[in-house]
Design a protein around this motif. Structure first.
Motif, PDB file in Angstrom:
ATOM      1  N   CYS A 244       3.625  -5.807   5.426  1.00  0.00           N
ATOM      2  CA  CYS A 244       4.213  -4.672   4.710  1.00  0.00           C
ATOM      3  C   CYS A 244       3.153  -3.580   4.607  1.00  0.00           C
ATOM      4  O   CYS A 244       2.022  -3.833   4.195  1.00  0.00           O
TER       5      CYS A 244
ATOM      6  N   CYS B  47       2.301  -0.332   0.654  1.00  0.00           N
ATOM      7  CA  CYS B  47       1.156  -0.071  -0.206  1.00  0.00           C
ATOM      8  C   CYS B  47      -0.038  -0.879   0.312  1.00  0.00           C
ATOM      9  O   CYS B  47       0.135  -1.786   1.120  1.00  0.00           O
TER      10      CYS B  47
ATOM     11  N   GLY C  55      -0.636  -4.927   1.340  1.00  0.00           N
ATOM     12  CA  GLY C  55      -0.403  -5.509   2.657  1.00  0.00           C
ATOM     13  C   GLY C  55       0.160  -6.921   2.628  1.00  0.00           C
ATOM     14  O   GLY C  55      -0.366  -7.822   3.272  1.00  0.00           O
ATOM     15  N   CYS C  56       1.239  -7.134   1.884  1.00  0.00           N
ATOM     16  CA  CYS C  56       1.845  -8.468   1.817  1.00  0.00           C
ATOM     17  C   CYS C  56       2.338  -8.883   3.196  1.00  0.00           C
ATOM     18  O   CYS C  56       2.796  -8.073   3.986  1.00  0.00           O
TER      19      CYS C  56
ATOM     20  N   ASN D 241       5.827  -8.901  -2.499  1.00  0.00           N
ATOM     21  CA  ASN D 241       5.424  -8.921  -3.896  1.00  0.00           C
ATOM     22  C   ASN D 241       6.269  -8.003  -4.758  1.00  0.00           C
ATOM     23  O   ASN D 241       6.144  -8.007  -5.976  1.00  0.00           O
ATOM     24  N   CYS D 242       7.050  -7.164  -4.118  1.00  0.00           N
ATOM     25  CA  CYS D 242       7.864  -6.216  -4.879  1.00  0.00           C
ATOM     26  C   CYS D 242       9.059  -5.812  -4.027  1.00  0.00           C
ATOM     27  O   CYS D 242       9.070  -6.063  -2.823  1.00  0.00           O
TER      28      CYS D 242
ATOM     29  N   GLY E 172       8.949  -4.062  -0.535  1.00  0.00           N
ATOM     30  CA  GLY E 172       8.628  -4.878   0.635  1.00  0.00           C
ATOM     31  C   GLY E 172       9.887  -5.379   1.314  1.00  0.00           C
ATOM     32  O   GLY E 172       9.960  -5.438   2.542  1.00  0.00           O
TER      33      GLY E 172
HETATM   34  S1  SF4 Z   1       5.710  -5.930  -0.756  1.00  0.00           S
HETATM   35 FE1  SF4 Z   1       5.322  -4.484  -2.411  1.00  0.00          FE
HETATM   36  S2  SF4 Z   1       3.305  -5.104  -3.181  1.00  0.00           S
HETATM   37 FE2  SF4 Z   1       3.518  -6.062  -1.168  1.00  0.00          FE
HETATM   38  S3  SF4 Z   1       2.574  -4.581   0.260  1.00  0.00           S
HETATM   39 FE3  SF4 Z   1       4.771  -4.146   0.198  1.00  0.00          FE
HETATM   40  S4  SF4 Z   1       4.940  -2.525  -1.340  1.00  0.00           S
HETATM   41 FE4  SF4 Z   1       2.934  -3.494  -1.661  1.00  0.00          FE
END
Ligand code: SF4
Ligand SMILES: Cc1cc2nc3c(=O)[nH]c(=O)nc-3n(C[C@H](O)[C@H](O)[C@H](O)COP(=O)(O)OP(=O)(O)OC[C@H]3O[C@@H](n4cnc5c(N)ncnc54)[C@H](O)[C@@H]3O)c2cc1C
Lengths: 113, 413
Positions: A6, A9, A12-13, A28-29, A32
């Motif tokens: 991802c 942000c 980088g999940c 994580n959010c 993503g």
């Molecule tokens: S899933 Fe959310 S927290 Fe994870 S990198 Fe993407 S935007 Fe950031």
């Protein structure tokens, strides 16, 4: 299953996206989850660059697309930006090019000059 | 005599100043050597700042303006260079307008940021033609002054600035032929590998280095070779790439001349001052925050850390000194440093924030905090990499009678 990172942000999940249902895991959010789906169906990017500015304390004004544009249109938008010359004063959020290259997205200034 | 003087007007300095004011400091002064505040953010025109703090995706200048627009009752001196700081809290500075000045403060916050390493440049054999830049210098030329540094580039090092510049130069019409990284993993954030290299099909050569720069007046090309586990070039693996520009993105070093000059102890692991939980250095009343303490990749963390420093500086200026028992935090297996290095539990608000970097790329591990043999806290991580700073929170209630806490990377159970 597609494994992608991802990029919404800097966290980088690492996402796993189901290619049929577009179900996303590893995010994580919620951003993503949305990213995982669009990256596989219709990849988009936020474009940042600079344009010429006259009468300011510096000669380049940073700009960005006020939303994601199709990935394939990045170079077209860059050409459009090359034709622009702003005149100071410019404020953060001022529209530099409305609906750039028919993407429905505006290019806005990101610095007060 | 001012309550708090902040040195450096980047995101760290601004957040510290605002927090000092909001926590009761009456007179707060920020000294910045550039002509405007914002620090490195002014040239970081890419987006990705502030998502965690503001829940918005901002560019560097936009993020900076959120703080620069909140400086009421804070005095700012720009175009002013601090020359010396002393442990009895005298600041000596010079500016074109006011000349030499000597200012006194009850508390000082050091927020001078980082500068780019140039060591990579010096150790490359070959000619010394024009066209070799640090990535950050190239970024400043392009994004603020409007000069393109070249048309055909090779980037040495995969730090974030180099990756960001690979994309930036490509979008501006240059050809970036390769990004060459000595280590077997990238030094930058994974998201930057994806959106700056992969998006534009720029090859990343891991475990490779530039062994020679060619060219008389201007760079004409480079020789690249594979390196072995000892990081030495392997004979016979060399290949050449023609280019007119070499960008170096080989890391940042905290800018600590002032800190050293004052005799404040510096940690060799971070190249920044040793700090307590509230970002106080080992010299009472002098605090430090941001990239001058340790290199951050996320400005959101810089702001949070700096707010703690600013609040603590205000407290100190108002006469409230930190005291009590001191716990030493040590880096164990797999961890290269921790910030803070010392925790005074009596001075914590129920918990302490701990930042650190790991030594290698790991997956499915556990970060453990130990008091001797006893594990007091552990945190699962699916992925760990040296390029990504880690953050854990340790509740004071778990610290118990510890004199020393050790943070390590261990196998997950
Ligand atoms: S899933 Fe959310 S927290 Fe994870 S990198 Fe993407 S935007 Fe950031
Ligand atoms: C190229 C690049 C890309 C980045 N990308 C991201 C990203 O995408 N997302 C993200 O969240 N973070 C990103 N970061 C990280 C983040 O921008 C930094 O961690 C942050 O800017 C550090 O803030 P600072 O205030 O400590 O340092 P700086 O911003 O470096 O500020 C230090 C200030 O101190 C001043 N100064 C130094 N010495 C003196 C002196 N003697 N007298 C007076 N003034 C002095 C300097 O002029 C400067 O203005 C990036 C950083 C870089 C370099």
């Amino acid at each position: 299953m597609a494994n992608i990172v991802c990029i919404v942000c800097p966290k980088g999940c690492r996402l796993t996206v189901d290619e049929k249902t577009f179900e996303v895991t590893g995010n994580n959010c919620p951003r993503g989850a949305a990213y995982g789906k669009t990256e596989l169906t219709f990849p988009t990017r936020v474009l940042t660059s600079t344009v010429k500015i006259e009468n300011g304390e510096i000669s380049r004004c940073p700009v960005r697309t006020n939303g994601a544009i199709p990935k394939g249109k990045m170079f077209e938008v860059m050409s459009a930006l090359r034709k622009v010359t702003l005149v100071s004063p410019v404020k953060i959020g001022d529209v530099v090019i409305p609906n750039v290259c028919d993407t429905g997205i505006d290019v806005i200034a990101t610095r007060n000059i | 005599m001012r309550d708090v003087i902040v040195i450096g007007g980047g995101p760290a300095g601004l957040a510290a100043a605002i927090s000092a004011r909001d926590n009761g400091a009456k007179s707060v002064l920020v000294i910045e050597r550039d002509t405007c505040v914002g620090g490195i953010l002014n040239q970081c025109i890419h987006n990705g700042f502030g998502l965690h703090r503001f829940k918005e995706e901002l560019s560097g200048p936009e993020y900076a303006s959120r703080f620069a627009g909140n400086l009421e009752n804070i005095e700012v001196l720009t175009d002013t260079m601090v020359l010396e700081v002393t442990t009895d809290r005298v600041v000596r500075a010079v500016s074109r307008e006011q000349g030499y000045m000597e200012l006194k403060a009850k508390a000082i916050v050091l927020a001078m940021g980082c500068r780019e390493r140039t060591r990579g440049a010096i150790s490359i054999p070959g000619d010394r033609p024009a066209g070799v830049y640090t990535a950050g210098a190239a970024q400043r030329y392009l994004n603020i002054e409007g000069y393109m540094v070249g048309k055909n580039a090779v980037i040495l090092g995969s730090g974030d600035i180099g990756l960001i510049m690979a994309r930036r130069m490509t979008l501006e019409g240059a050809k970036v032929h390769a990004c060459v990284e000595l280590m077997p993993y990238s030094g930058g954030l994974t998201r930057n590998i994806v959106q700056c290299l992969n998006d534009f099909d720029i090859p990343l050569y891991l475990s490779h280095t530039i062994t020679r720069i060619h060219g008389k007046n201007r760079v004409e090309g480079v020789t690249i070779a594979k390196v072995g586990p000892d990081r030495k070039p392997i004979a016979g693996t060399e290949f050449d790439i023609e280019c007119d520009t070499v960008l170096l993105s080989v890391g940042l070093i905290p800018e600590n001349e002032l800190t050293r000059g004052a005799g404040i102890p510096i940690d060799r692991r971070t190249n920044g001052a040793y700090v307590y939980e509230n970002m106080e250095t080992l010299s009472e009343g002098i605090f430090a925050c941001g990239n001058v303490v340790h290199v951050h990749d996320l400005v959101d963390y810089v702001s949070a850390e700096s707010e703690r420093a600013g609040a603590a500086a205000a407290k100190y200026a108002l006469g409230e000194k930190a005291s009590g028992k001191v716990i030493t935090v040590e880096n164990g297996e797999g961890v290269s440093y921790t910030v803070p290095q010392y925790i005074r539990p009596d001075n914590c608000d129920k918990k302490a924030d701990l930042f650190f970097r790991v030594r290698n790329v790991y997956s499915n591990k556990c970060i453990t905090v130990k008091n001797g043999e006893k594990t007091v806290a552990s945190f699962k991580r699916e992925h760990l990499a040296p390029g990504e700073m880690e953050h854990i929170i340790i509740p004071v209630s778990l610290m118990g009678d510890a004199e020393k806490l050790t943070v390590s990377v261990e196998e997950a159970e």
